[in-house]
Scaffold this motif. Sequence first.
Motif, PDB file in Angstrom:
ATOM      1  N   ASN A 192      64.970   2.962  35.404  1.00 24.13           N
ATOM      2  CA  ASN A 192      64.188   3.392  36.395  1.00 24.13           C
ATOM      3  C   ASN A 192      64.710   2.808  37.645  1.00 24.13           C
ATOM      4  O   ASN A 192      64.239   2.058  38.128  1.00 24.13           O
ATOM      5  N   LEU A 193      65.858   3.541  37.958  1.00 24.62           N
ATOM      6  CA  LEU A 193      66.585   3.300  39.020  1.00 24.62           C
ATOM      7  C   LEU A 193      65.570   3.350  40.497  1.00 24.62           C
ATOM      8  O   LEU A 193      64.662   4.050  40.344  1.00 24.62           O
ATOM      9  N   PRO A 194      66.004   2.528  41.548  1.00 19.18           N
ATOM     10  CA  PRO A 194      65.068   2.764  42.781  1.00 19.18           C
ATOM     11  C   PRO A 194      64.979   4.280  43.295  1.00 19.18           C
ATOM     12  O   PRO A 194      66.214   5.025  43.166  1.00 19.18           O
ATOM     13  N   ALA A 195      63.997   4.616  43.575  1.00 17.80           N
ATOM     14  CA  ALA A 195      63.693   5.909  43.983  1.00 17.80           C
ATOM     15  C   ALA A 195      64.306   6.189  45.460  1.00 17.80           C
ATOM     16  O   ALA A 195      64.221   5.346  46.296  1.00 17.80           O
ATOM     17  N   GLY A 196      64.449   7.405  45.823  1.00 13.82           N
ATOM     18  CA  GLY A 196      64.952   7.661  47.073  1.00 13.82           C
ATOM     19  C   GLY A 196      66.246   7.769  47.387  1.00 13.82           C
ATOM     20  O   GLY A 196      66.663   7.963  48.756  1.00 13.82           O
ATOM     21  N   TYR A 197      67.238   7.775  46.546  1.00 16.15           N
ATOM     22  CA  TYR A 197      68.499   7.686  46.662  1.00 16.15           C
ATOM     23  C   TYR A 197      69.392   8.935  46.430  1.00 16.15           C
ATOM     24  O   TYR A 197      69.005   9.246  45.072  1.00 16.15           O
ATOM     25  N   ASP A 198      70.430   9.341  47.024  1.00 18.55           N
ATOM     26  CA  ASP A 198      71.060  10.298  46.467  1.00 18.55           C
ATOM     27  C   ASP A 198      72.319   9.968  45.430  1.00 18.55           C
ATOM     28  O   ASP A 198      72.825  10.727  44.772  1.00 18.55           O
ATOM     29  N   ALA A 199      72.569   8.807  45.556  1.00 17.66           N
ATOM     30  CA  ALA A 199      73.629   8.479  44.625  1.00 17.66           C
ATOM     31  C   ALA A 199      73.426   6.791  44.473  1.00 17.66           C
ATOM     32  O   ALA A 199      72.693   6.128  45.339  1.00 17.66           O
ATOM     33  N   TYR A 200      73.859   6.469  43.332  1.00 18.42           N
ATOM     34  CA  TYR A 200      74.070   4.951  42.790  1.00 18.42           C
ATOM     35  C   TYR A 200      75.407   4.365  42.456  1.00 18.42           C
ATOM     36  O   TYR A 200      76.059   5.283  41.707  1.00 18.42           O
ATOM     37  N   CYS A 201      75.684   3.472  43.077  1.00 18.56           N
ATOM     38  CA  CYS A 201      77.119   2.836  42.695  1.00 18.56           C
ATOM     39  C   CYS A 201      77.054   1.428  41.782  1.00 18.56           C
ATOM     40  O   CYS A 201      76.349   0.706  42.407  1.00 18.56           O
ATOM     41  N   ILE A 202      77.226   1.314  40.728  1.00 15.28           N
ATOM     42  CA  ILE A 202      76.933   0.380  39.993  1.00 15.28           C
ATOM     43  C   ILE A 202      78.056  -0.590  39.997  1.00 15.28           C
ATOM     44  O   ILE A 202      79.477  -0.383  39.488  1.00 15.28           O
TER      45      ILE A 202
END
Length: 316
Positions: free
Chosen positions: A211-221
């Motif tokens: 359940n990744l934080p909402a509102g982002y266009d991309a995620y860098c792990i």
Amino acid sequence: KKVPVREQAPDVRNKNFDEVCLGYNKEEAMEEATRCLNCKNARCITGCPVNINIPAFIAEVKEGNFEKASQVIGESSALPAVCGRVCPQESQCEGKCILGIKGEPVSIGKLERFTADWARENNIAPIPAKEKKGKKVAVIGSGPAGLAAANNLNKKGYDVTVFEKLEYVGGLLRFGIPNFKLHKTIIDRRVDIMKQEGIEFKTNAPVDFNNLPAGYDAYCICTGAPQARDLCVEGRELKGIYFAMELLAQQNRVLAGQTFSEDERINAKGKHVVVIGGGDTGSDCIGTSNRQGALSVTQIEIMPKPPVQHLGRTGL
């Protein structure tokens, strides 16, 4: 010969956690920079994991153009003050230096450290992005990978937020590297600059990957590799046996003001210590144990051919 780098005397540094290496001053840095041959096909660049234009930045140091030197480094490296302190230069850039074939290589790491420290002390900010992308990126983890990713994305014009599950930013840099090699004020100053550039940091913010934080266009792990390698040997379950990160992280927390009960505290004072492993982390455990007051420290290398080159590095 290399320009000698100033450092704490052994019988002084083994009683404190301050940085061992004191670095170059302006005159020393400019003198050391004159040793660079400015090779046309510079092998030092290929030896650098991020391919810093080493001859170019050293040429600027030679002329006293320290701001320009910091800009050259900044084109490739997000954390020069860190890398100038803890990168294994002897097996990377300096290991490729032509001067090192028959003599001593240029002190590339110390020059990088000097340049980054000079830029910080003189409030030289990195060059900002030319235009904003209008896109938001969440970086998960604030260790070296997370900080580098956040810096590079911000330079490209993205709006960046860094999520860190712990109370402090820095990851391995803060908890895994002793102060006598990398004082935590170096990390704090770099993070302050990144905040000024618009990067947002959220600490005490664990992320649920389902359940990744909402509102982002991309995620860098950038969550690192926190799982230690264990040894399946007889007696491993006995009391008094710890992973390196348990010792190093706790000591860094103690220096930051956190307290531990007598049962929780990992302390080598008055004890005979055995360190299993001959790499940089093993050396960090040796230095930490000595400073805690160990009666003796014995290091066991389990590799068939011990890599001993790190023993000559400043920092122990």
